[in-house]
Scaffold this active site. Structure first.
Site, PDB file in Angstrom:
ATOM      1  N   ARG A 265       0.810  -1.140  -0.109  1.00 20.95           N
ATOM      2  CA  ARG A 265      -0.065   0.046  -0.089  1.00 20.95           C
ATOM      3  C   ARG A 265       0.790   1.237  -0.159  1.00 20.95           C
ATOM      4  O   ARG A 265       1.624   1.505   0.966  1.00 20.95           O
ATOM      5  CB  ARG A 265      -0.933  -0.027   1.263  1.00 20.95           C
ATOM      6  CG  ARG A 265      -1.878   1.293   1.389  1.00 20.95           C
ATOM      7  CD  ARG A 265      -1.362   2.335   2.314  1.00 20.95           C
ATOM      8  NE  ARG A 265      -2.426   3.290   2.447  1.00 20.95           N
ATOM      9  CZ  ARG A 265      -1.947   4.242   3.235  1.00 20.95           C
ATOM     10  NH1 ARG A 265      -0.999   4.585   3.655  1.00 20.95           N
ATOM     11  NH2 ARG A 265      -3.185   5.085   3.538  1.00 20.95           N
ATOM     12  N   ASP A 267       1.667   5.058   0.482  1.00 17.30           N
ATOM     13  CA  ASP A 267       1.260   6.027   1.247  1.00 17.30           C
ATOM     14  C   ASP A 267       1.160   7.273   0.357  1.00 17.30           C
ATOM     15  O   ASP A 267       2.208   7.829  -0.207  1.00 17.30           O
ATOM     16  CB  ASP A 267       1.943   6.353   2.564  1.00 17.30           C
ATOM     17  CG  ASP A 267       1.303   7.392   3.443  1.00 17.30           C
ATOM     18  OD1 ASP A 267       0.192   7.427   3.829  1.00 17.30           O
ATOM     19  OD2 ASP A 267       2.410   8.329   3.437  1.00 17.30           O
ATOM     20  N   GLU A 302      -2.780   5.166  -1.936  1.00 19.53           N
ATOM     21  CA  GLU A 302      -3.469   6.216  -1.059  1.00 19.53           C
ATOM     22  C   GLU A 302      -3.388   7.737  -2.024  1.00 19.53           C
ATOM     23  O   GLU A 302      -2.276   7.692  -2.087  1.00 19.53           O
ATOM     24  CB  GLU A 302      -3.037   6.439   0.249  1.00 19.53           C
ATOM     25  CG  GLU A 302      -3.945   7.430   0.875  1.00 19.53           C
ATOM     26  CD  GLU A 302      -3.383   8.075   2.265  1.00 19.53           C
ATOM     27  OE1 GLU A 302      -3.969   8.564   2.869  1.00 19.53           O
ATOM     28  OE2 GLU A 302      -2.109   7.987   2.234  1.00 19.53           O
TER      29      GLU A 302
END
Length: 593
Positions: A265, A267, A302
């Site tokens: 993931r 950021d 994200e």
């Protein structure tokens, strides 16, 4: 049993040599001379090579050797590519033999993204011990819950003994407060044994404010052409940017190959600023995909800018859908502070975020003061990750309140039943499944030079909110530097024996069982967003077309006002609340004739 050995070859850092000894390689273009210190022995000069590289082979070095580099001004620094920091970020690095771990998951081939039920956790707060090995003991609980993927908050070495992880400064070194690198490998291996994928949160947009020795080693790694909210921007597009790009791309490959992770993931990619013809995010994804062709690797973003164009299946798998969170949070709580004001009372945004992904698709967002987002209805719903809680949305509150602390249970169950059965990928935050009593406040452990500034900055951040206008109220905000603040975030697993928590856990297990039985098998056939209509303030109906005919339908009344109910035309798979009364949802499937 078949064992596998995994190691990622890097062009920098410490590498063991086949015939014994180790090679040390550092990019320090600002320095004509760099010395190497091994196990406290006298420093030895390294050879300078073209391009700003410094290299030295040490026959006596091996796994366990502790080393650091000495710059011309006498500053002794850890290796920016260190695999382990036994004495934290200011201490020496340790040579690690990555192939020493004997992997027992050679048969693991990952899982398709449609099967993902994600569980975000913080290693330090997940258990009382706060370690990689302790987390293994709780994996059977997650498997029984219906979770299929762990998403671990960043573990890159950070200063001190506690941190959310977004202040990391040594991206290749799992923080020693959680254990050794092989302990993280053991956690991944155990997860795979239970059918659980493991994704890791990584930060490629900035370095933390303490212990970032790369500023001294290679100032060329940073640029003043761009800026970020957290400090100096990384140089991904200017002179000398090649080694910087390689550094982070190799970091992604390192986690995927050496730790056998199922994905990452990334950021705040909106703060990864790159004006070059080929954005570093594109290059990173392409190289990861090329390196691991034999199993699914899931790359999650994200992205505050909600750039639908980044969600190309061949590159990036999905994005955290903050818009889905915001519309559900506002519905359940009625809050309107900050960016929540843009979602309050807007049922059109509720329908759009749940059916199409992004609520704002190029329109002006008043809180930001400029347009946000791109059209997203053409994307499959699995390109979005929906949630009602995560570390940000809990921890960025002054007291780290969970949604179960601030929303009525009926409202909480209603919005949870939406998020957990949406064709988007659901994500839970640790402890959500039993309405954990513990908060998740912001915490860190900086040295005295930063401690007061962080403490006061945290309180000043909330001063602009009316509810914190009183200085006495701001003084009640937990001190992020206090060990007690960190301790308050540790999950109380003993609470599972209490009736109210056990009942919540049973509810989560039941609804996730429905997801596995009814939603997941149909996800590959839902190729784009649904159609939606507003039924009343806070109430929507959404329909997703299923491959081969048929419809998945949601009718949700996320308000405290009862509405007239109409007969369902399909087979009901989940009903929350009564009829179309307050805080009610109904999921149904209409099969094709």
């Amino acid at each position: 049993m078949t064992f596998a050995h995994r190691a990622h070859a890097m062009p920098f850092g410490a590498a063991l040599l086949p015939g014994g000894g180790a090679r040390f390689r550092l990019w320090a273009p600002a320095h004509a001379q760099v010395d190497l210190e091994c196990d406290g022995a006298p420093q030895r000069p390294m050879w300078r090579e073209p391009g700003g590289w410094h290299v030295l082979e040490v026959p006596a070095a091996g796994a366990g050797t502790r080393y650091r580099f000495a710059l011309p001004d006498g500053l002794r620094v850890p290796d920016p590519a260190s695999r382990h920091q036994p004495e934290d970020v200011h201490g020496p690095s340790e040579v690690v033999d990555p192939a020493a771990h004997r992997w027992t998951d050679a048969g693991w081939r990952g899982r398709p993204w449609a099967e993902a039920v994600v569980y975000e956790l913080h290693i330090g707060a997940f258990t009382s011990e706060g370690s990689f090995l302790a987390a293994i003991e709780r994996l059977p609980h997650l498997a029984a819950l219906g979770v299929t993927a762990l998403q671990i908050m960043p573990v890159a070495d950070f200063p001190g003994n506690r941190n959310w992880g977004y202040d990391g400064v040594l991206p290749f070194a799992p923080d020693a407060s959680y254990g050794r690198p092989e302990d993280l490998k053991a956690l991944v291996q155990a997860a795979h044994g239970l059918g659980l994928m493991v994704l890791l949160d990584v930060v490629y947009n900035h370095f933390g404010p303490e212990g970032a020795y790369l500023h001294a080693i290679a100032p060329q790694a940073f640029t003043d052409r761009h800026s970020t909210p957290w400090g100096a921007a990384l140089n991904f597009d200017g002179p000398d940017s090649g080694p910087v790009r390689d550094y982070f791309i190799h970091n992604a490959l390192y986690w995927i190959e050496e730790f056998h992770l199922d994905g990452l993931r990334l950021d705040a990619v909106h703060a990864i600023l790159d004006d070059s013809p080929r954005h570093v995010l594109d290059e990173l994804a392409e190289r990861v995909r090329a390196a691991v062709p034999d199993r699914p690797v899931h790359l999650v973003l994200e992205n505050e800018e909600n750039q639908a164009a980044r969600l190309v299946p061949a590159l990036y798998t999905a994005q955290w859908n903050d818009d889905a969170h915001h519309v559900l949070h506002v519905a359940a709580t009625g809050e309107r502070s900050g960016y929540y004001a843009d979602y309050q009372g807007n049922t059109e945004l509720l329908g759009r975020a749940l059916s199409e992904g992004f609520a704002f698709q190029g329109e002006m967002m008043p809180y930001r003061g400029h347009p946000r987002g791109e059209p997203s209805a053409v994307l499959p719903p699995t390109a979005f990750i929906a949630f009602i809680q995560n570390h940000d949305q809990i921890g960025n509150r002054a007291f780290g309140d969970r949604l179960s602390h601030i929303a009525p249970q009926a409202a909480l169950r209603a919005v949870a039943s939406v998020a957990l059965l949406l064709p988007q990928i659901p994500m839970l935050f640790m402890g959500e499944e039993w309405a954990a009593a513990q908060p998740f406040p912001f915490f860190c452990d900086f040295g005295p030079e930063l401690a007061d500034a962080v403490r006061e900055g945290r309180r000043a951040e909330f001063a602009r909110f009316p509810e914190f206008a009183d200085p006495a109220t701001r003084e009640r905000i937990p001190d992020p530097l206090a060990e007690a603040t960190f301790a308050s975030a540790k999950l109380g697993w003993e609470d599972l024996t209490k009736p109210a928590h056990a009942e919540t856990l049973a509810w989560y297990r039941s609804i996730l069982a429905v997801r596995h039985a009814e939603i997941i098998p149909r996800l590959p056939g839902i190729r784009h967003g649904g159609t939606w209509q507003v039924l009343a303030p806070g109430a929507v109906e959404i329909a997703w077309s299923l491959e081969g005919g048929g419809t998945l339908r949601l009718r949700a009344n996320l308000s405290d006002t009862p509405l007239a109910s109409t007969p369902e035309t399909g087979r009901v798979i989940w009903q929350e609340g009564e009829g179309f009364g307050p805080w009610s949802t109904c999921w149904s499937i209409e099969e094709s004739a």
